[in-house]
Scaffold this active site. Structure first.
Site, PDB file in Angstrom:
ATOM      1  N   HIS A  49       8.508  11.105  -2.212  1.00 56.06           N
ATOM      2  CA  HIS A  49       8.709  12.555  -2.272  1.00 56.06           C
ATOM      3  C   HIS A  49      10.188  12.884  -2.484  1.00 56.06           C
ATOM      4  O   HIS A  49      11.075  12.137  -2.047  1.00 56.06           O
ATOM      5  CB  HIS A  49       8.256  13.209  -0.963  1.00 56.06           C
ATOM      6  CG  HIS A  49       6.780  13.079  -0.696  1.00 56.06           C
ATOM      7  ND1 HIS A  49       5.821  13.748  -1.408  1.00 56.06           N
ATOM      8  CD2 HIS A  49       6.100  12.346   0.228  1.00 56.06           C
ATOM      9  CE1 HIS A  49       4.620  13.448  -0.945  1.00 56.06           C
ATOM     10  NE2 HIS A  49       4.751  12.590   0.046  1.00 56.06           N
ATOM     11  N   SER A 339       3.607  11.220   6.912  1.00 58.67           N
ATOM     12  CA  SER A 339       4.301  11.537   5.664  1.00 58.67           C
ATOM     13  C   SER A 339       5.553  12.361   5.962  1.00 58.67           C
ATOM     14  O   SER A 339       5.506  13.237   6.823  1.00 58.67           O
ATOM     15  CB  SER A 339       3.364  12.325   4.745  1.00 58.67           C
ATOM     16  OG  SER A 339       3.976  12.490   3.501  1.00 58.67           O
TER      17      SER A 339
HETATM   18  C1  LIG Z   1      -3.420   9.564   3.847  1.00 57.51           C
HETATM   19  C2  LIG Z   1      -1.941   9.316   3.873  1.00 57.51           C
HETATM   20  C3  LIG Z   1      -1.131   9.718   2.812  1.00 57.51           C
HETATM   21  C4  LIG Z   1       0.245   9.490   2.838  1.00 57.51           C
HETATM   22  N1  LIG Z   1       0.994   9.737   1.725  1.00 57.51           N
HETATM   23  C5  LIG Z   1       2.331   9.461   1.739  1.00 57.51           C
HETATM   24  C6  LIG Z   1       3.115   9.609   0.563  1.00 57.51           C
HETATM   25  O1  LIG Z   1       2.613   9.880  -0.518  1.00 57.51           O
HETATM   26  N2  LIG Z   1       4.457   9.436   0.660  1.00 57.51           N
HETATM   27  C7  LIG Z   1       5.059   9.105   1.835  1.00 57.51           C
HETATM   28  O2  LIG Z   1       6.277   9.022   1.876  1.00 57.51           O
HETATM   29  N3  LIG Z   1       4.320   8.869   2.958  1.00 57.51           N
HETATM   30  C8  LIG Z   1       2.975   9.018   2.916  1.00 57.51           C
HETATM   31  N4  LIG Z   1       2.214   8.765   4.024  1.00 57.51           N
HETATM   32  C9  LIG Z   1       2.862   8.273   5.230  1.00 57.51           C
HETATM   33  C10 LIG Z   1       3.141   6.778   5.142  1.00 57.51           C
HETATM   34  O3  LIG Z   1       2.056   6.072   4.611  1.00 57.51           O
HETATM   35  C11 LIG Z   1       3.441   6.306   6.558  1.00 57.51           C
HETATM   36  O4  LIG Z   1       4.431   7.117   7.110  1.00 57.51           O
HETATM   37  C12 LIG Z   1       3.927   4.857   6.585  1.00 57.51           C
HETATM   38  O5  LIG Z   1       3.051   4.006   5.898  1.00 57.51           O
HETATM   39  C13 LIG Z   1       4.054   4.441   8.043  1.00 57.51           C
HETATM   40  O6  LIG Z   1       4.328   3.077   8.090  1.00 57.51           O
HETATM   41  P1  LIG Z   1       4.328   2.323   9.486  1.00 57.51           P
HETATM   42  O7  LIG Z   1       4.889   0.993   9.225  1.00 57.51           O
HETATM   43  O8  LIG Z   1       4.950   3.183  10.526  1.00 57.51           O
HETATM   44  O9  LIG Z   1       2.790   2.277   9.895  1.00 57.51           O
HETATM   45  P2  LIG Z   1       1.647   1.242   9.504  1.00 57.51           P
HETATM   46  O10 LIG Z   1       1.631   0.933   8.074  1.00 57.51           O
HETATM   47  O11 LIG Z   1       0.390   1.791  10.091  1.00 57.51           O
HETATM   48  O12 LIG Z   1       2.084  -0.083  10.258  1.00 57.51           O
HETATM   49  C14 LIG Z   1       2.031  -0.221  11.656  1.00 57.51           C
HETATM   50  C15 LIG Z   1       1.639  -1.647  11.938  1.00 57.51           C
HETATM   51  O13 LIG Z   1       1.724  -1.897  13.332  1.00 57.51           O
HETATM   52  C16 LIG Z   1       0.696  -2.833  13.644  1.00 57.51           C
HETATM   53  N5  LIG Z   1       0.451  -2.804  15.088  1.00 57.51           N
HETATM   54  C17 LIG Z   1      -0.011  -1.744  15.804  1.00 57.51           C
HETATM   55  N6  LIG Z   1      -0.136  -2.088  17.102  1.00 57.51           N
HETATM   56  C18 LIG Z   1       0.273  -3.377  17.206  1.00 57.51           C
HETATM   57  C19 LIG Z   1       0.358  -4.286  18.294  1.00 57.51           C
HETATM   58  N7  LIG Z   1      -0.006  -3.955  19.547  1.00 57.51           N
HETATM   59  N8  LIG Z   1       0.799  -5.555  18.052  1.00 57.51           N
HETATM   60  C20 LIG Z   1       1.162  -5.939  16.783  1.00 57.51           C
HETATM   61  N9  LIG Z   1       1.077  -5.097  15.722  1.00 57.51           N
HETATM   62  C21 LIG Z   1       0.647  -3.837  15.929  1.00 57.51           C
HETATM   63  C22 LIG Z   1      -0.472  -2.333  12.814  1.00 57.51           C
HETATM   64  O14 LIG Z   1      -1.488  -3.304  12.643  1.00 57.51           O
HETATM   65  C23 LIG Z   1       0.209  -1.930  11.522  1.00 57.51           C
HETATM   66  O15 LIG Z   1       0.186  -2.953  10.551  1.00 57.51           O
HETATM   67  C24 LIG Z   1       0.828   8.919   3.997  1.00 57.51           C
HETATM   68  C25 LIG Z   1       0.012   8.489   5.053  1.00 57.51           C
HETATM   69  C26 LIG Z   1      -1.371   8.628   4.964  1.00 57.51           C
HETATM   70  C27 LIG Z   1      -2.232   8.046   6.034  1.00 57.51           C
END
Ligand SMILES: Cc1cc2nc3c(=O)[nH]c(=O)nc-3n(C[C@H](O)[C@H](O)[C@H](O)COP(=O)(O)OP(=O)(O)OC[C@H]3O[C@@H](n4cnc5c(N)ncnc54)[C@H](O)[C@@H]3O)c2cc1C
Length: 479
Positions: A49, A339
């Site tokens: 974005h 997001s």
């Molecule tokens: C429908 C949707 C549309 C989106 N569109 C956009 C977009 O177009 N552009 C944008 O910028 N953002 C977008 N986002 C937001 C973006 O996808 C997220 O902000 C980002 O992927 C978050 O990444 P993360 O690593 O925090 O979470 P995640 O990818 O969920 O990773 C967290 C990880 O922690 C692991 N975990 C959890 N608990 C434990 C535990 N106890 N022990 C070991 N591992 C654990 C999980 O298995 C997971 O792999 C969107 C999100 C969604 C759902």
């Protein structure tokens, strides 16, 4: 004993790991799933974005704009794909045009460059399939699209090459701190010790935080988003990301050209109870079709090749929550990363390490920022392809006919620095199964290659998570 343990290998955990790998530190990433990027990071809109939407003054606004700029650096260093689409936010009447003016002001305050307002007619000259009812659009040229899990895999591959350790199938089930040392217990029973812990656990952030804190400052309210994917035959229909005006539920149902030529339609936005059941629903699918009428007057739904859903880690805190624990020194929350978390990820890593942790040490002189580019055989010139086949005949064996993926690319996906031996893991890395037939032809061939390369029996090869084998048992045994 580690200096830092990162919980979670989504885009946030992996970009933090890469940032820490620049320093002489012992770092471990723990992931409960059997691959990188299996949750939010694998099911989102893939948009980098511009930063037009977040409330000015928030971390979301600041880190989105900074993250957007940093993706140009990642593109060069990690060889990740970036599609420079630009975006239009669409208005349909005078009221909405007024809101579009306000949105442009917000974008300017957030530091989004090059915004402009175009009439509906001028926008349709650029984007002919934009609805006839569009009266004005806000143009956001810095909006881009990437391959989200590819970025996470690339970041972790580079971090691993620079010394970071990674353990998949390693769910953290309890955290304690005594005598300045954190002790993390894994579901397997293993005990890990570290001086600091960074929780980047996505939708499970509040559950992880409650393993060590009495009063967690936020709760995660999972919000589902559902999508359709159109075949590459629809590629010529749209060149920009098309957004409706944002509402309190989010940025709305969008049209998003993808880096490999598909078009993504979605997401919906529905609060749900379950954090990890990301299934599509008839209601969600109908909602997408209804909402898209605001962006285009006719969609080629006959070109749908699949549908999927993701769960956003929306939180009760009205911004990204990136702070050291107020109760336990050395425990860092990177939570409520919904997001634009994909966009902001590289800026979140920078912010956490340099402003929250305030790491005070010189980078390693031998840090290598470059991740070797994977060979996409079919994108090479004929001469190059001949040379590659001569060097390694497995390039001459096309396994996925839709995406033209070769045996050599699949073997590389299995054995790469952050390789994987599941069907979905190969699809995420090499795109085998990502085309029109969605793996109908190549899955059985990929299965056999994984079995051959890993030495595992066919019925122990998982489709996705642990205990998801495609083949359960032999039904006919040749004597
Ligand atoms: C429908 C949707 C549309 C989106 N569109 C956009 C977009 O177009 N552009 C944008 O910028 N953002 C977008 N986002 C937001 C973006 O996808 C997220 O902000 C980002 O992927 C978050 O990444 P993360 O690593 O925090 O979470 P995640 O990818 O969920 O990773 C967290 C990880 O922690 C692991 N975990 C959890 N608990 C434990 C535990 N106890 N022990 C070991 N591992 C654990 C999980 O298995 C997971 O792999 C969107 C999100 C969604 C759902």
């Amino acid at each position: 004993m580690y200096d830092y343990v990162i919980i979670g290998a989504g885009i946030i955990g992996t970009t933090i790991a890469r940032e820490l790998s620049k320093y002489p530190l012992k770092v471990l990433v723990l992931e409960k799933e059997n691959d990188i990027a299996n949750q939010q990071t694998t099911a989102n809109s893939a948009i980098i974005h511009s930063g037009h939407d977040p409330k000015p003054g928030t971390l979301k606004a600041r880190l989105c704009v900074r993250g957007n700029a940093l993706y140009h650096v990642l593109e060069k260093e990690l060889s990740i794909p970036l599609l420079r689409t630009g975006a239009f936010v669409v208005a349909h009447n005078e009221n909405e045009e007024e809101l579009l003016h306000q949105l442009q002001e917000r974008a300017k305050i957030n530091g989004v460059p090059q915004t402009s307002l175009l009439s509906g007619d001028d926008a349709r000259k650029i984007e002919p399939n934009l609805t006839k009812n569009a009266t004005m659009v806000l143009s956001l040229p810095t909006t881009m699209v990437t391959y989200p899990w590819g970025v996470a895999i690339a970041a972790l591959e580079n971090a691993i090459v620079n010394g970071v350790h990674f353990r998949k199938n390693s769910e953290v089930i309890s955290i304690r701190k005594s005598h300045d040392v954190f002790q993390l217990t894994l579901k397997s029973g293993d005990l890990i010790e570290s001086k600091h812990v960074i929780s980047a656990a996505g939708v499970f952030s509040d559950d992880v935080a409650s393993m060590i804190e009495q009063n967690v400052a936020y709760t995660i309210h999972p919000r589902k988003g559902e999508y359709y994917v159109l075949d590459r035959k629809a590629k010529h229909l749209f060149s920009h990301v098309l957004y409706p005006l944002p509402t309190e539920k989010g940025k709305g149902v969008l049209i998003v050209p993808q880096v490999h030529g598909n078009i993504l339609l979605g997401p919906t936005s529905t609060l749900v109870q379950s954090k990890d059941i990301a299934s599509t629903t008839p209601g969600g699918m109908a909602q997408i079709k209804e909402d898209l009428k605001r962006l285009s007057d006719g969609m080629p739904y006959e070109l749908i090749i699949r549908s999927f859903a993701g769960i956003r880690a929306s939180s009760s805190y009205d911004d990204f929550y990136i702070q050291e624990s107020k109760e336990i020194k050395g425990f860092y929350h990177v939570a409520g990363i919904d997001s634009p978390g994909l966009t902001a990820a590289p800026a979140i890593a920078e912010y956490l390490i340099h402003e929250v942790i305030q790491l005070d040490m010189n980078p390693k002189p031998d840090f290598n920022p470059i991740r070797e580019k994977h060979i996409a055989f079919y994108s090479r010139s004929l001469e190059d392809r001949k040379r590659l086949i001569k060097k390694d005949p497995r390039y001459g064996n096309i396994i996925c006919k839709c995406e033209k993926i070769t045996e050599a690319e699949i073997v590389e996906a299995i054995h790469g620095p952050a390789g994987n031996d599941t069907i979905k893991g190969i699809k995420k890395r090499a795109r085998a199964g990502g085309g029109l037939c969605q793996g109908g032809y190549c899955e059985s061939l990929v299965l056999k290659i994984i079995a051959r390369e890993t030495g595992k029996p066919l019925n122990q090869i998982n489709y996705y998570a642990e205990n998801t084998p495609i083949l359960v048992q032999e039904t006919k045994v040749k004597k």
